[in-house]
Motif scaffolding. Sequence first.
Motif, PDB file in Angstrom:
ATOM      1  N   GLN A   1       0.880  -0.982  -0.063  1.00 34.56           N
ATOM      2  CA  GLN A   1      -0.442   0.110   0.076  1.00 34.56           C
ATOM      3  C   GLN A   1       0.753   1.130   0.346  1.00 34.56           C
ATOM      4  O   GLN A   1       1.805   0.847   1.158  1.00 34.56           O
TER       5      GLN A   1
ATOM      6  N   VAL B   1       2.722  12.092   6.377  1.00 35.67           N
ATOM      7  CA  VAL B   1       2.508  12.978   6.710  1.00 35.67           C
ATOM      8  C   VAL B   1       3.874  14.116   6.928  1.00 35.67           C
ATOM      9  O   VAL B   1       4.231  13.802   8.065  1.00 35.67           O
TER      10      VAL B   1
ATOM     11  N   VAL C   1       4.081  16.973   7.771  1.00 32.65           N
ATOM     12  CA  VAL C   1       4.499  18.789   8.077  1.00 32.65           C
ATOM     13  C   VAL C   1       5.239  19.085   9.216  1.00 32.65           C
ATOM     14  O   VAL C   1       5.142  18.796  10.189  1.00 32.65           O
TER      15      VAL C   1
ATOM     16  N   PRO D   1       5.246  21.076  12.563  1.00 41.19           N
ATOM     17  CA  PRO D   1       3.757  20.614  13.307  1.00 41.19           C
ATOM     18  C   PRO D   1       4.206  22.355  13.846  1.00 41.19           C
ATOM     19  O   PRO D   1       2.933  22.942  13.780  1.00 41.19           O
ATOM     20  N   GLU D   2       4.999  23.215  13.552  1.00 38.87           N
ATOM     21  CA  GLU D   2       4.857  24.273  13.286  1.00 38.87           C
ATOM     22  C   GLU D   2       3.579  25.732  12.814  1.00 38.87           C
ATOM     23  O   GLU D   2       3.187  26.029  13.048  1.00 38.87           O
TER      24      GLU D   2
ATOM     25  N   LEU E   1       1.149  23.670  11.379  1.00 31.16           N
ATOM     26  CA  LEU E   1      -0.471  23.103  12.001  1.00 31.16           C
ATOM     27  C   LEU E   1      -0.434  24.713  13.130  1.00 31.16           C
ATOM     28  O   LEU E   1      -1.926  24.396  13.059  1.00 31.16           O
ATOM     29  N   ILE E   2       0.086  25.051  14.026  1.00 33.97           N
ATOM     30  CA  ILE E   2      -0.561  26.333  14.950  1.00 33.97           C
ATOM     31  C   ILE E   2      -1.403  27.726  14.058  1.00 33.97           C
ATOM     32  O   ILE E   2      -0.217  27.809  13.431  1.00 33.97           O
TER      33      ILE E   2
END
Lengths: 579, 764
Positions: free
Chosen positions: B392, B397, B399, B401-402, B404-405
């Motif tokens: 599969q 992801v 990303v 994390p900063e 996302l804020i």
Amino acid sequence: MGGLQKKKYERGSVTNYITRNKARKKLQLSLPDFRRLCILKGIYPHEPKHKKKVNKGSTAARTFYLIKDIRFLLHEPIVGKFRDYKVFVRKLKKAYGKTEWTAVERLKENKPAYKLDHIVKERYPSFIDALRDIDDALCMGFLFSTFARTGKCHVQTIQLCRRLTVEWMNYVIASRSLRKVFISIKGIYYQAEVMGQLVTWLVPYQFSHDHPTDVDYRVMATFTELYTTLLGFINFRLYHSLNLVYPPKLDIKAESELKEEDDEDYAMNSESYLEKLSSLSTSLARVVSTAEEEEAELDKFPVEEEDLETMEAREKEQKQQEAQKKLFEGIKLFLNREVPRESLAFLIRCFGGEVSWDKSVCIGSTYKVTDETITHQIVDRPNIDKQYINRYYIQPQWVYDCVNAKLLLPVEDYFLGVTLPPHLSPFVEEKDGDYVPPEKLKIMALQRGEKPANEQEEEEEEEEEDDEEEEEENEDEDDDEEVEEKNLKKMEEQRSQGKSLPVKVTAGKVKVDNPARLEQEEKAEEKRLAIMMMKKKEKYLYDKIMFGKKRKIREVNKLTAKRKAHDDAEKSKKKKTRK
Amino acid sequence: MTPSYDAFPLTPEVPTCCTMEESSSRNMRSSEQREEMEKVSEKTVKKRSKDEEDEEQVEVFNFNNKCSEEEEEEEEDRSDSEDSVFSGLEDSGSDSEDDDDDEDLKVEPEQTLQIEEEDKKKEAAVTEVEEEKHEDEYQHDSSDEEDIRNTVGNIPMEWYKDFPHIGYNLDGKKIYKPIRNKDELDDFLDKMEDPNYWRTVHDKQTGSDIVLSDEQVELVNRLQRGQFGDVNFNEYQPQVEFFSQDVMLHPVTNRPADKRSFIPSLIEKEKVSKLVHAIKMGWIKPRRTEDDSRGRYYDLWTNEDSSLLARHKMHLPAPKAPLPGHQESYNPPPEYLFTDEERALWEQQDASDRKLPFVPTRFSSLRQVPAFPRFLHERFERCLDLYLCPRQRKMRVNVNPEDLIPKLPKPKDLQPFPTTQSLVYRGHSGLVRSISVSPSGQWLASGSDDGSVRFWEVCSSRCMKTVQVGGAVKSIAWNPNPSVCLLAVAQDSVVLILSPLLAERQVVLSTERLLSGQREAESTEEAGPVKWSDVEGEELSQGIRLKIQHPKAVHQVTWHAKGDYLASVMPDHSSHLQVFIHQVSRRRSQNPFRKNKGLVQCVSFHPVRPYFFVGTQRSVRIYNLVKQEMTKKLQANSKWISSMAVHPGGDHVICGSYDCRLSWFDLDLSTKPYKMLRHHKKAVRGVAYHRLYPLFASASDDGSVIVCHGTVYSDLLQNPLIVPVKVLRGHVITHDLGVLDVTFHPTQPWIFSSGADATIRLFT
């Protein structure tokens, strides 16, 4: 309304999948044959997105294949061969039962056989595809070539595996494409860069296997069948890319030399040739005999300034690689009989060194222990009786570490009877935040050209101590603040409980505002508030990422702490011994 | 009886031997027979001797054999002829039967060959024998005679022990045993008297006694001594070297080649034709040429066509095996080795849970490294993965994390808002349930569980006045009309109207006017569930002016913005008497609802328009007081609403709930919350809007007050901007209760909070 009622499970994703049993029935094959076909053709099951829908409402665990894949298998000529083989077995059984030995003989002569060439071509339409997938093939080949000639699989397979792996090693030597090597507890990992592809393989240690019962050798044999075909074609192509003769032939000059020495020792000519090849001590014959291959230099293109840096970096890398290729050039090694000969000979030859061993260990030794020009002798025993002054006696790990460090490491750490420095994996690439063992740092410093010295170490230690002190000071400050706060809190509590405090004025302390610290705090607060405003989904993701990061940090801290404890223990032990 | 030489065609010497033996054995037998015959019939003796003579003749011939081979033939012929004769007679021979059969078989073909030569001689022989036969049919046949005696065959003779006979003859008559009536005495007498007793043998088969002849005794003796039975046999005769190094001139036998060696074999022909047919029909394939293409390689990728690439788009190449880390080294750095606890944990764990599939081990030198025991397993598992694992493509992801804020405006830019705790109002001894600020912003009233209402000066944190109301104060609300100075206090089932007299004269006067205006209408409202009463005496001196007696405990009181109307809440599941609206100026009360629509938690008046907000357990209903109908029902999406506040603009509502959430409703937008804020860790107890600044706050049991910036735009297209700006801490959590009520200063960006720790705090 009107119209036919739609039947369930007749459209949509159901039509794309087929269960294994159904596929087997469609192909009219037994399960072992189906398994074999899947292995050879590289068909693997698929996980449908909605399992229940595809499974027609049932939640039973089933393996699903794509119906397209199975349809593709229907046209495979090998399926016909499988059926032929079934018929052949039936006939043979019958003939045995009737004790018709002539019929048995005749049938055996006409045993159906199949070739996998077209499958290899189909699975790997281009050569690079094939190279990319060669890792497992090599691992399996090296494993099978260590099997005993009896029992678990056909002798021919073992011999073929041995031949192909020896050819591969010879190619790697000839092309000098080995990059990394690692002695693990499982075996020895090698990594070579062949035509831009990184190929990694694992060679088990040379011991007889105690064959476990829970391993299906038929599956492994089927894989090996495919892999040997693949390896053979790859070897052919690779040899031709270097203008080498395939099947490999020894250099005529070298061959004649070898012949003089060893003709009497080996009865079977055919075997002795493979042995000579596998001794890895001589170079191979070329189709067009050329002088030394010219160095491929990077052409210089007029480039813009932005690309210049990358270009320079590439050039530097290229240079480094070239240097690595000639790592052992000018060094003459001798292998004692207790060291793994094949692995070391392979390594040393890969990096241009000269190597020999005792004549009785293996065919193909080129010089004797008594040779005065030997610079290093590799020994794996606590001490050796007769030592020559003009050569280093070192442990085998030196060779491996040199290859990984891409430079000749100082031999002092690898003398006989010395506790070896840890052997590190060259495959680990530390990003910032990861734990880097101090040994690696040392090697990196060496690579940068800095001189390692005991003094420096001591200095470092001192520095460390200083750091510690500073930290302690910081901690003290923090402590002060904390104490104050605590006092305040206490007072507040007392007041809230309604107790009247003895009113007195204490001289206030002047708080030094640390602007940087304040700013930091402010920022942290801002972030905290912003995190509060995150959406649920993002918050979940964020938490997960942060959790992972924290875990990583925790692990790093744990390793560092462990190391520190170990080092301290060592130090104290040393001090004790000194006293 | 003599065996034919054909049985041993290659060895002329051996046959002689055999014949010797045979003859000797026959000698023996014939002697036996002779003895018997002596007993039975004397006739046979003669014939016997004749026979013997014959035999002797044969022997003579045999010995001659060595000398002349020509004579041999004759001998053969003779023997053959004899044999053929005898074979016809002795079909039921006892001992030599097998031999005879064999001989017969072997003799036959020769007979056919030599028929012509033999004919004459044979005839002569036959005639000779026939003559003999005429004399006595059974002369030569001893076995037949025996048969007559014993017709029962080879059975245990005990079966006939009690009978006088043994078996039956051809005619079916009994063959009687010879009369024998010897007893022990007779036997003894015989033994004593009969000189032949020692050579007498009892024959069980026939039941007769036989006296052995001298020859027979001699034979027995010889056999007992281990010698040959035949006296004449010389066992030490010189050996004739037959197979020697000398090449002999002649073949061993002079037999001409068989006929079959000149005739093509029919059987073979049949076999060949079968094979030919099978080949023709394709049943048998011709032998395949040895295919050594296995292991022969060529350039497979000479022309790399892209025809197959279409399939490969879907194909996922198997991921490569992960590369080893430092732990796998044979000599890893010491920090990677397991400590004892880690090792114990590793051993306890299930194989699938382990982080590492092996224990990192350190070996001091390369020669000590053993074979890895699970090597084959791992390779096999890799094989299984390759053909059994569904593949599969997983989107990882990646990303930061900063990122996302969410990007929010900086709190700094959203000032003013309360940031620090500046004052603490102490004095209460119980938890402070409710606080309220006077519309001027100078006074703060607080109601506590200790049964007192305190009035504080905001700036100085001095307690100006304390009113004991005689019970826990549930709710307290200052009249928002700045021209009057009144306070509503909910204490158990009574709502008290207090006039604290903390204002300038004008205001006090207008307050008096408001309170005195009531009396005119007093008489009209008597019968309702709510009783208004004036207060006299001490309570009056404390400032309590009115008492409104409710049927049940009152939980909340709230004023209308005009300051004339007062709403009180009595939460009750069962009745529709949950909310009352009182008009102070006319001392009138009414229950606006006829039906019970759920447990009412809190109510609030719309600041501008005639709307009335009722917060039930899970939703907020908005009623139009003029039209007397419900206009909206807001779904709070929370389990239990605790508090509610209406924006001074009137278009926004916030609800706090016991499940830690704060929901912001935009009335123009939807009945669902525009935003859910999950800032608190514990139940939200109180929420408040600021009257002037775009601020709102929520108080929670976790001891914190969170101040948020909430700008509301007059432009309908723009959604409100909600930014948390400050988390205020200070209250101590007591009995799992933190901050109980929160309220803003009417003009300043200050916030008051009251907590379970009996304090009120001001944050500025």
